[in-house]
Design an enzyme around this catalytic site. Structure first.
Site, short mmCIF file in Angstrom:
data_model
loop_
_atom_site.label_atom_id
_atom_site.label_comp_id
_atom_site.label_asym_id
_atom_site.label_seq_id
_atom_site.Cartn_x
_atom_site.Cartn_y
_atom_site.Cartn_z
N GLY A 73 15.61 -8.83 -1.71
CA GLY A 73 16.75 -9.37 -2.87
C GLY A 73 16.93 -8.61 -3.87
O GLY A 73 17.90 -8.91 -4.12
N ASN A 95 15.21 -7.90 5.18
CA ASN A 95 14.46 -7.42 6.17
C ASN A 95 13.57 -9.01 6.30
O ASN A 95 12.97 -8.95 6.69
CB ASN A 95 13.56 -6.29 5.75
N GLU A 96 13.13 -10.17 5.58
CA GLU A 96 13.06 -11.03 5.18
C GLU A 96 11.68 -11.29 6.89
O GLU A 96 10.71 -11.69 7.25
CB GLU A 96 13.05 -11.76 5.47
N LEU A 120 12.92 -9.43 -4.16
CA LEU A 120 11.53 -10.24 -5.21
C LEU A 120 10.27 -9.47 -4.93
O LEU A 120 9.59 -9.34 -4.26
CB LEU A 120 11.03 -11.90 -4.69
C1 LIG Z 1 12.97 -22.58 2.72
C2 LIG Z 1 12.92 -21.31 2.43
C3 LIG Z 1 11.15 -20.46 1.94
C4 LIG Z 1 10.96 -20.24 1.48
C5 LIG Z 1 9.24 -19.38 2.04
C6 LIG Z 1 8.64 -18.03 0.78
C7 LIG Z 1 9.13 -17.13 0.87
C8 LIG Z 1 11.04 -17.01 -0.13
C9 LIG Z 1 11.05 -15.72 -0.10
C10 LIG Z 1 12.51 -15.19 0.97
C11 LIG Z 1 13.26 -14.55 0.39
C12 LIG Z 1 12.64 -13.32 0.10
C13 LIG Z 1 12.91 -12.47 -0.45
C14 LIG Z 1 12.45 -10.91 -1.13
O1 LIG Z 1 12.92 -9.86 -1.95
S1 LIG Z 1 11.18 -10.26 -0.80
C15 LIG Z 1 10.68 -8.69 -1.01
C16 LIG Z 1 10.67 -8.04 0.22
N1 LIG Z 1 11.00 -6.57 -0.92
C17 LIG Z 1 10.12 -5.89 0.63
O2 LIG Z 1 9.79 -5.95 1.28
C18 LIG Z 1 10.90 -4.37 -0.13
C19 LIG Z 1 9.28 -3.41 0.35
N2 LIG Z 1 9.04 -2.28 -0.52
C20 LIG Z 1 9.93 -1.27 -0.35
O3 LIG Z 1 10.32 -0.92 1.27
C21 LIG Z 1 8.93 -0.07 -0.79
O4 LIG Z 1 8.40 0.41 -2.08
C22 LIG Z 1 10.94 0.69 -1.52
C23 LIG Z 1 11.39 1.35 -0.79
C24 LIG Z 1 11.34 -0.40 -2.26
C25 LIG Z 1 10.41 1.63 -2.46
O5 LIG Z 1 9.96 2.58 -1.56
P1 LIG Z 1 8.80 4.13 -2.72
O6 LIG Z 1 8.00 5.04 -1.01
O7 LIG Z 1 9.45 4.32 -3.40
O8 LIG Z 1 7.52 3.43 -3.48
P2 LIG Z 1 6.27 2.24 -2.32
O9 LIG Z 1 6.26 1.82 -1.59
O10 LIG Z 1 5.27 3.52 -3.04
O11 LIG Z 1 5.92 1.53 -3.77
C26 LIG Z 1 5.72 1.70 -5.24
C27 LIG Z 1 4.68 0.39 -5.71
O12 LIG Z 1 5.99 -0.81 -5.90
C28 LIG Z 1 4.97 -1.95 -4.90
N3 LIG Z 1 6.36 -2.82 -4.79
C29 LIG Z 1 7.29 -2.42 -3.85
N4 LIG Z 1 7.34 -3.01 -3.52
C30 LIG Z 1 7.27 -4.31 -4.01
C31 LIG Z 1 8.02 -5.86 -4.20
N5 LIG Z 1 8.80 -6.34 -4.34
N6 LIG Z 1 6.87 -6.30 -5.05
C32 LIG Z 1 5.78 -6.04 -5.90
N7 LIG Z 1 5.74 -5.00 -5.65
C33 LIG Z 1 6.05 -4.17 -4.36
C34 LIG Z 1 4.58 -1.39 -4.01
O13 LIG Z 1 3.23 -2.52 -3.25
C35 LIG Z 1 3.85 -0.23 -4.85
O14 LIG Z 1 2.64 -0.43 -5.69
P3 LIG Z 1 1.33 0.19 -6.20
O15 LIG Z 1 1.85 1.53 -6.13
O16 LIG Z 1 0.17 -0.87 -6.96
O17 LIG Z 1 0.67 0.13 -4.53
#
Ligand SMILES: CCCCCCCCCCC/C=C/C(=O)SCCNC(=O)CCNC(=O)[C@H](O)C(C)(C)COP(=O)(O)OP(=O)(O)OC[C@H]1O[C@@H](n2cnc3c(N)ncnc32)[C@H](O)[C@@H]1OP(=O)(O)O
Length: 290
Positions: free
Chosen positions: A159, A183-184, A114
């Site tokens: 997600g 990994n939430e 997400l």
């Molecule tokens: C009853 C209900 C209760 C609700 C409670 C509220 C919450 C509900 C939500 C519950 C379910 C949630 C599901 C989710 O999916 S949450 C998102 C989880 N995602 C992550 O933890 C992934 C994080 N990202 C990474 O691990 C790495 O970015 C990745 C391995 C994907 C890629 O690594 P890489 O080194 O290639 O790239 P960077 O880390 O340098 O990232 C590049 C840029 O992208 C931005 N980024 C990364 N992930 C996200 C994201 N998920 N959303 C938006 N942007 C993201 C990152 O910040 C970098 O940006 P910049 O270049 O501007 O710094």
């Protein structure tokens, strides 16, 4: 409540503008073989695209490939989710399509899950619409009548993992840098019950309990051992393997496979018939400290 209803209306309008019927309440049964209208020259390939997703349909095999192409990391923004649902619906309404391979056009990332920026500093209506779109994506993909194969060519946290888990079969590229999992808990949030249930269905209760509580992101060999992915291949074999798996699944009569899938996945209707409460603005703010 009014905000949730308004958001549902907004999301439905986005879908309706695309010409897609919304919502579809019951599963459709498709013909067993891909069919061409009589009298027309067969067009072997059809493609459509938007700025998030590219879809190519090979009408001779009935197999479509959907490629995520939303830099930098294919995060699931509201726009992405809307385009995903529109693309999937188009394929489901196309009688030539029987199977879907989902993969990424972005190097090293399948989907980062997400889009975190959608969950900070936005209005209640936006949160409701976003959450509705997340649920809709899962309902449509998990409940799809198409054979769905995830060709996971990069990391796939949260997600992103849910998308893969919602498919019928998962093939992941062997690469020591790639990880997959829900990994939430590591992020200080709780995977919703339907994320959890989809995970449990794939790996079993004990493995899920440990993995979810610790918010683990698994290496590819570990994900394979625990059943989170079905097969592991070198990068250059991914496409070939996905096509071979698809051919195996498409060799069965559609109606029998579809009804069996529908029976196995019937719990998803609980969510589709009553969307659970949308997280409140304060819940999002507390969760993400924004
Ligand atoms: C009853 C209900 C209760 C609700 C409670 C509220 C919450 C509900 C939500 C519950 C379910 C949630 C599901 C989710 O999916 S949450 C998102 C989880 N995602 C992550 O933890 C992934 C994080 N990202 C990474 O691990 C790495 O970015 C990745 C391995 C994907 C890629 O690594 P890489 O080194 O290639 O790239 P960077 O880390 O340098 O990232 C590049 C840029 O992208 C931005 N980024 C990364 N992930 C996200 C994201 N998920 N959303 C938006 N942007 C993201 C990152 O910040 C970098 O940006 P910049 O270049 O501007 O710094």
């Amino acid at each position: 409540m009014a905000a949730v209803a308004a958001a549902a209306g907004t999301f439905a309008r986005r879908m309706a503008r695309s010409g897609v019927l919304f919502p579809r309440s019951s599963p459709q049964v498709w013909p067993q073989a891909a069919r061409q209208p009589p009298g027309l020259l067969p067009a072997q390939r059809r493609a459509f695209s938007n700025n998030k997703i590219l879809v190519e349909l090979d009408t001779s095999s009935g197999v479509a490939t959907m490629k995520f192409k939303s830099p930098p990391v294919n995060s699931l923004s509201l726009d992405f989710l809307t385009e995903f649902c529109i693309s999937l619906e188009k394929l489901e309404n196309d009688r030539a399509c029987r199977g879907l391979i989902i993969t990424s056009a972005i190097p090293r990332v399948f989907s980062s899950g997400l889009d975190i920026t959608e969950m900070c500093g936005k209005s209640t209506e936006h949160y409701a619409e976003f959450w509705r779109a997340v649920q809709e994506m899962w309902i449509r993909l998990y409940g799809s009548n198409l054979v769905t194969v995830a060709a996971i060519n990069g990391s796939s946290p949260a997600g992103g993992c849910l998308i893969a888990l919602s498919c019928d079969y998962r093939i992941m590229v062997e690469n020591p840098k790639y990880v997959i999992g829900l990994n939430e808990a590591q992020l200080g949030i709780v995977a919703p019950f339907w994320f959890k249930d989809t995970f449990v269905n794939a790996v079993g209760h004990r493995a899920a309990e440990r993995s979810l509580q610790l918010g683990l992101l698994h290496s590819v060999p570990e994900a394979h051992r625990m059943g989170l992915v079905d097969e592991v291949v070198p990068e250059e074999k991914l496409q070939e393997k996905a096509v071979a798996v698809m051919a195996q699944w498409l060799a069965l009569p559609d109606h029998a496979r579809q009804l069996t899938k529908s029976m196995m996945r019937k719990t998803f209707r609980t969510l589709s018939s009553s969307h659970p409460k949308t997280p409140s603005r304060s819940h999002f703010q507390r969760t993400w400290r924004c």
